[in-house]
Design an enzyme around this catalytic site. Structure first.
Site, PDB file in Angstrom:
ATOM      1  N   ALA A  31      18.981  16.251  36.626  1.00  0.00           N
ATOM      2  CA  ALA A  31      18.109  16.739  37.702  1.00  0.00           C
ATOM      3  C   ALA A  31      17.423  18.039  37.293  1.00  0.00           C
ATOM      4  O   ALA A  31      16.210  18.208  37.471  1.00  0.00           O
ATOM      5  CB  ALA A  31      18.917  16.945  38.974  1.00  0.00           C
ATOM      6  N   LYS A  52      15.203  -2.764  30.354  1.00  0.00           N
ATOM      7  CA  LYS A  52      15.960  -3.329  31.479  1.00  0.00           C
ATOM      8  C   LYS A  52      15.013  -4.123  32.370  1.00  0.00           C
ATOM      9  O   LYS A  52      14.025  -3.588  32.865  1.00  0.00           O
ATOM     10  CB  LYS A  52      16.600  -2.178  32.268  1.00  0.00           C
ATOM     11  CG  LYS A  52      17.160  -2.618  33.608  1.00  0.00           C
ATOM     12  CD  LYS A  52      17.864  -1.486  34.327  1.00  0.00           C
ATOM     13  CE  LYS A  52      18.250  -1.931  35.728  1.00  0.00           C
ATOM     14  NZ  LYS A  52      18.899  -0.869  36.502  1.00  0.00           N
TER      15      LYS A  52
HETATM   16  C1  LIG Z   1      29.658   7.266  38.489  1.00  0.00           C
HETATM   17  C2  LIG Z   1      28.199   7.562  38.476  1.00  0.00           C
HETATM   18  C3  LIG Z   1      27.313   6.676  37.870  1.00  0.00           C
HETATM   19  C4  LIG Z   1      25.943   6.914  37.898  1.00  0.00           C
HETATM   20  N1  LIG Z   1      25.075   6.016  37.353  1.00  0.00           N
HETATM   21  C5  LIG Z   1      23.754   6.201  37.519  1.00  0.00           C
HETATM   22  C6  LIG Z   1      22.805   5.252  37.046  1.00  0.00           C
HETATM   23  O1  LIG Z   1      23.151   4.269  36.407  1.00  0.00           O
HETATM   24  N2  LIG Z   1      21.506   5.474  37.286  1.00  0.00           N
HETATM   25  C7  LIG Z   1      21.070   6.578  37.967  1.00  0.00           C
HETATM   26  O2  LIG Z   1      19.873   6.703  38.214  1.00  0.00           O
HETATM   27  N3  LIG Z   1      21.935   7.522  38.356  1.00  0.00           N
HETATM   28  C8  LIG Z   1      23.251   7.354  38.167  1.00  0.00           C
HETATM   29  N4  LIG Z   1      24.120   8.312  38.583  1.00  0.00           N
HETATM   30  C9  LIG Z   1      23.610   9.561  39.117  1.00  0.00           C
HETATM   31  C10 LIG Z   1      23.201  10.479  37.970  1.00  0.00           C
HETATM   32  O3  LIG Z   1      24.279  10.679  37.114  1.00  0.00           O
HETATM   33  C11 LIG Z   1      22.754  11.803  38.539  1.00  0.00           C
HETATM   34  O4  LIG Z   1      21.806  11.590  39.533  1.00  0.00           O
HETATM   35  C12 LIG Z   1      22.122  12.631  37.458  1.00  0.00           C
HETATM   36  O5  LIG Z   1      22.941  12.716  36.356  1.00  0.00           O
HETATM   37  C13 LIG Z   1      21.812  13.990  37.975  1.00  0.00           C
HETATM   38  O6  LIG Z   1      22.940  14.794  38.024  1.00  0.00           O
HETATM   39  P1  LIG Z   1      22.688  16.297  38.337  1.00  0.00           P
HETATM   40  O7  LIG Z   1      21.815  16.896  37.307  1.00  0.00           O
HETATM   41  O8  LIG Z   1      22.278  16.444  39.751  1.00  0.00           O
HETATM   42  O9  LIG Z   1      24.164  16.929  38.256  1.00  0.00           O
HETATM   43  P2  LIG Z   1      25.073  17.317  36.977  1.00  0.00           P
HETATM   44  O10 LIG Z   1      24.884  16.403  35.855  1.00  0.00           O
HETATM   45  O11 LIG Z   1      26.450  17.484  37.527  1.00  0.00           O
HETATM   46  O12 LIG Z   1      24.527  18.726  36.520  1.00  0.00           O
HETATM   47  C14 LIG Z   1      24.869  19.919  37.214  1.00  0.00           C
HETATM   48  C15 LIG Z   1      24.383  21.104  36.423  1.00  0.00           C
HETATM   49  O13 LIG Z   1      24.684  22.274  37.156  1.00  0.00           O
HETATM   50  C16 LIG Z   1      25.345  23.192  36.320  1.00  0.00           C
HETATM   51  N5  LIG Z   1      26.238  24.029  37.121  1.00  0.00           N
HETATM   52  C17 LIG Z   1      27.087  23.640  38.085  1.00  0.00           C
HETATM   53  N6  LIG Z   1      27.757  24.714  38.556  1.00  0.00           N
HETATM   54  C18 LIG Z   1      27.291  25.784  37.888  1.00  0.00           C
HETATM   55  C19 LIG Z   1      27.578  27.177  37.907  1.00  0.00           C
HETATM   56  N7  LIG Z   1      28.509  27.705  38.720  1.00  0.00           N
HETATM   57  N8  LIG Z   1      26.915  27.984  37.074  1.00  0.00           N
HETATM   58  C20 LIG Z   1      25.968  27.491  36.235  1.00  0.00           C
HETATM   59  N9  LIG Z   1      25.649  26.187  36.158  1.00  0.00           N
HETATM   60  C21 LIG Z   1      26.316  25.355  36.976  1.00  0.00           C
HETATM   61  C22 LIG Z   1      26.102  22.331  35.314  1.00  0.00           C
HETATM   62  O14 LIG Z   1      26.419  23.055  34.163  1.00  0.00           O
HETATM   63  C23 LIG Z   1      25.066  21.255  35.067  1.00  0.00           C
HETATM   64  O15 LIG Z   1      24.132  21.723  34.120  1.00  0.00           O
HETATM   65  C24 LIG Z   1      25.472   8.095  38.523  1.00  0.00           C
HETATM   66  C25 LIG Z   1      26.368   9.011  39.073  1.00  0.00           C
HETATM   67  C26 LIG Z   1      27.720   8.757  39.058  1.00  0.00           C
HETATM   68  C27 LIG Z   1      28.656   9.750  39.671  1.00  0.00           C
END
Ligand SMILES: Cc1cc2nc3c(=O)[nH]c(=O)nc-3n(C[C@H](O)[C@H](O)[C@H](O)COP(=O)(O)OP(=O)(O)OC[C@H]3O[C@@H](n4cnc5c(N)ncnc54)[C@H](O)[C@@H]3O)c2cc1C
Length: 500
Positions: free
Chosen positions: A16, A77
């Site tokens: 994200a 896909k």
């Molecule tokens: C089991 C599972 C399967 C999935 N499969 C799919 C799929 O097939 N297709 C799809 O579209 N989506 C899928 N998703 C969703 C997808 O993984 C997420 O939407 C995507 O990875 C985005 O994650 P994110 O960046 O929001 O969070 P995260 O990857 O958790 O990133 C969070 C970021 O915040 C940072 N952070 C957190 N706390 C702090 C702090 N205190 N200080 C500094 N930095 C911090 C971390 O270091 C990291 O960089 C899946 C999710 C899950 C749980």
């Protein structure tokens, strides 16, 4: 006098965070963009299957497809196979793209429904180009003939490599990255807006606007602003996942597979260098040990490590945009990856944000509009996911019995009633899943439509037969001329950069 540029701070550098940074670096060129992430915390490390809308995002960024596939070890896909979702041994596909063709005034489903009553119709897959191709491991990019539509497809990719790729893209376009742990978030005493974040080494970073991409933690949107969460566990009770990659093996399928298991389901996502696998399950019905052993017993190749548990709560933040903070990605909420929608929800939040990019303090009308759109998008996707569960016929299995009998949201009950009564699938506003997507899941999950549009009855029986048989024959012929998925991928990857 030099004017200061508005500044945006992105907290978090998972998929994200870096998708947001890349899009802002490309389009919000009048803003200063800063991203903070912590290697010590890391990312959720899953999220590898997408839907065709990803082309819009990569295309807007000017990303070259060959380079993207090389960098992310991606594959093509064509849809998602649902194995055992209706009952054990039964499988259907939600394939991208059209079903049937040349059906005249009405959507194809009405002709198919009538033909079924006459005993003329074959299973839907016989009328889907994508499914016919997927099941024979074939795939074609671009137009198949002058004037013919392109085959819709999405990607499987390594999410970690995608984030790394977008990081390079963003930093090359001026995004400043700070490594560090966010220790606290400060709010302005007067306005209540977020004013700054403080890292654990004492650095203070302030900005005009904040984007919370900190994952499930939601450090800003929830930790600081206490926005609240709409819990949808009553509709989607799975709350755990176990994830493990394995060595490649078996078929290099151009589709995602979702296999129903005793208390949840297992995903299979083939990439160039490995296969991504995981079990999504309900902890009320299955423990982590059992989930892990089912997962490990059903891999194509050797597991690359131990299954990793991930805990989640299904639902969304009550407001995605609150004050001067927008939550994107897991910080905004989560729905299980049954239809690969999370990365899409990231990109649609980014594009909605860019459409109203605030240069000063954002107005409430803009914020309310954004949130209303997000609510609509999320609830309609939720309903589509719930349909897969509620329409199962896996009787005698406690988890599947419970989801079959759950109370449904009214928006979904209405949709099912229209289908059952009249074979009618209205697509409201800009909801993500099309009539064709709903049609495939209704049919695949055995939800019977009693009626169909009587205009379909005006077609002579022989013409109806010709329509169906002719469509099938033409599609089979087209697929026969396509290259194998693996060859198509190799050819794409080895292509030189396409001109911008
Ligand atoms: C089991 C599972 C399967 C999935 N499969 C799919 C799929 O097939 N297709 C799809 O579209 N989506 C899928 N998703 C969703 C997808 O993984 C997420 O939407 C995507 O990875 C985005 O994650 P994110 O960046 O929001 O969070 P995260 O990857 O958790 O990133 C969070 C970021 O915040 C940072 N952070 C957190 N706390 C702090 C702090 N205190 N200080 C500094 N930095 C911090 C971390 O270091 C990291 O960089 C899946 C999710 C899950 C749980």
């Amino acid at each position: 006098m030099e004017q200061t540029r508005p500044s945006i701070l992105i907290a978090g550098g998972g998929t994200a965070g870096w998708m947001t940074a890349a899009a802002l670096s490309r389009f919000a060129t009048g803003h200063d963009i800063v991203l903070v992430e912590s290697e010590a915390i890391g990312t959720v490390g899953v999220g590898e299957a997408t839907i065709p809308q990803i082309h819009l995002f990569n295309g807007a960024l000017g990303i070259d497809e060959a380079e993207f596939l090389r960098e992310t070890k991606g594959s093509f896909k064509l849809g998602i196979e649902f194995d055992g979702w209706l009952r054990e041994g039964d499988a259907y596909m939600h394939a991208f793209g059209a079903i049937g063709r040349g059906a005249g005034l009405l959507p194809f489903q009405h002709y198919w429904l009538r033909a079924r009553k006459l005993g003329l119709a074959k299973p839907l897959q016989r009328y889907s180009l994508n499914e016919l191709a997927a099941r024979t491991m074939r795939m074609q990019r671009g137009r198949r003939a002058p004037g013919s539509p392109e085959m819709p497809y999405a990607y499987h990719f390594d999410a970690g490599l995608y984030a790394a790729y977008l990081r390079r893209y963003s930093e090359a376009r001026g995004v400043t990255r700070h490594e560090g742990l966010i220790a606290s978030v400060q709010r302005d005493g007067e306005s209540g807006d977020i004013a700054s974040i403080t890292l654990d080494d004492g650095r203070v970073l302030s900005a005009d606007f904040f984007i919370d991409c900190t994952g499930f933690r939601g450090l800003l949107i929830e930790g600081a602003l206490e926005t609240g969460f709409d819990d949808w566990t009553n509709y989607l009770p799975c709350d755990r996942a176990m994830a493990v990659p394995c060595a490649g093996g078996g078929d290099f399928t151009p589709y995602t597979r979702s296999t129903a298991r005793r208390a949840g389901w297992q995903w299979r996502i083939p990439l160039q260098h490995r296969i991504g696998n995981g079990m999504v399950f309900s902890s009320a019905h299955m423990g982590e040990d059992e989930a892990a052993s089912i997962l490990l017993a059903n891999l194509d190749g050797e597991a690359q490590g131990d299954p990793r548990p991930i805990r989640f709560r299904t639902g969304k933040r009550r407001l995605h945009w609150n004050r001067n903070c927008l939550a994107i990605g897991l910080a905004a909420g989560f729905m299980e990856p049954l239809e690969s929608t999370s990365i899409h929800l990231i990109q649609s939040a980014i594009s909605r944000f860019l459409a109203v990019l605030p240069s000063g303090k954002p107005g409430q009308a803009v914020i309310d509009h954004f949130n209303a759109q997000a609510d609509f998008e999320w609830t309609r996707i939720r309903d589509f996911l719930v349909l897969h569960y509620t329409a199962n016929q896996r009787t005698g299995e406690p988890f599947w019995d419970a989801v079959r009998n759950m109370e449904l949201p009214a928006t979904l009950t209405d949709k099912i009633a229209l289908w059952r009564e009249a074979g009618f699938i209205p697509r409201e506003h800009e909801e993500l899943f099309t009539e064709v997507a709903w049609f495939q899941v209704f049919a695949g999950q055995g939800v019977e439509a009693e009626g169909h549009n009587p205009i379909a009855d005006t077609m002579a029986e022989a013409d109806l037969r010709n329509l169906l048989d002719g469509t099938e024959a033409a599609l089979v012929e087209e697929v026969r001329a396509m290259p194998r998925h693996i060859d198509c991928l190799q050819q794409t990857i080895s292509a030189t950069k396409e001109p911008a």
